[in-house]
Design an enzyme around this catalytic site. Structure first.
Site, mmCIF file in Angstrom:
data_model
loop_
_atom_site.group_PDB
_atom_site.id
_atom_site.type_symbol
_atom_site.label_atom_id
_atom_site.label_comp_id
_atom_site.label_asym_id
_atom_site.label_seq_id
_atom_site.Cartn_x
_atom_site.Cartn_y
_atom_site.Cartn_z
ATOM 1 N N CYS A 13 0.867 -1.174 0.000
ATOM 2 C CA CYS A 13 0.000 0.000 0.000
ATOM 3 C C CYS A 13 0.903 1.223 0.000
ATOM 4 C CB CYS A 13 -1.000 -0.002 1.153
ATOM 5 S SG CYS A 13 -0.330 0.155 2.802
ATOM 6 N N CYS A 87 -2.020 1.341 -4.159
ATOM 7 C CA CYS A 87 -0.715 1.954 -4.448
ATOM 8 C C CYS A 87 -0.603 2.382 -5.903
ATOM 9 C CB CYS A 87 0.442 1.038 -4.047
ATOM 10 S SG CYS A 87 0.699 -0.377 -5.105
ATOM 11 N N CYS A 91 3.695 -0.083 -8.223
ATOM 12 C CA CYS A 91 4.186 -1.442 -8.038
ATOM 13 C C CYS A 91 4.785 -1.975 -9.338
ATOM 14 C CB CYS A 91 3.034 -2.334 -7.587
ATOM 15 S SG CYS A 91 3.582 -3.915 -6.986
#
Length: 143
Positions: A13, A87, A91
């Site tokens: 996150c 997020c 990522c």
């Protein structure tokens, strides 16, 4: 004799202070050493959210000693499952990993009363994940 973990899971996150820490705590609690657990954030916070710590403590799970960690490509590469929680595109993507995106409210700045429903949603998702990992491991033993 301790078997090696059947899977490796990375929870991601933004701040690695709330949702991902609660998810990691639940997975450690429910799966024990069957699963290797990591968590990280795209912009890690200073500390784990105190309301998340309190909400988890109500269930007997201590995440108070956890520290937010920065997301690295190495952590993603080393994981079988990469579970994102708000997020965005931070990522990194690697082929062959199982990516899941869990839509959960951000507990940042909220009291423990507001964090409990988020915690409970995470627990339900983790229980499903443990069942999936165990089913995969069982299929692997049969194959």
């Amino acid at each position: 004799m301790t078997a090696s973990p059947t899977a490796s899971v990375l929870f991601v996150c933004v701040h690695n202070a709330g949702r991902s820490q609660m998810a990691a705590g639940f997975l450690r609690h429910l799966a024990g050493d069957r699963v290797e657990v990591r968590s990280a954030g795209s912009v890690p916070g200073e500390q784990v959210n105190p309301s998340a710590v309190a909400a988890m403590a109500e269930l007997g799970i201590d995440i108070s000693r956890q520290k937010p960690k920065v997301l690295t490509a190495e952590a993603v590469q080393a994981s079988d499952y990469v579970i994102t929680m708000g997020c965005g595109d931070a990522c990194p993507y690697f082929p062959g990993k199982k990516y899941l995106d869990w839509q959960l409210d951000d507990p940042a700045g909220r009291g423990v009363e507001a964090v409990r429903p988020i915690r409970d949603s995470i627990r339900t998702l983790i229980e499903g994940l443990v069942a999936e990992i165990d089913a995969e491991a069982a299929r692997g033993r049969q194959g």
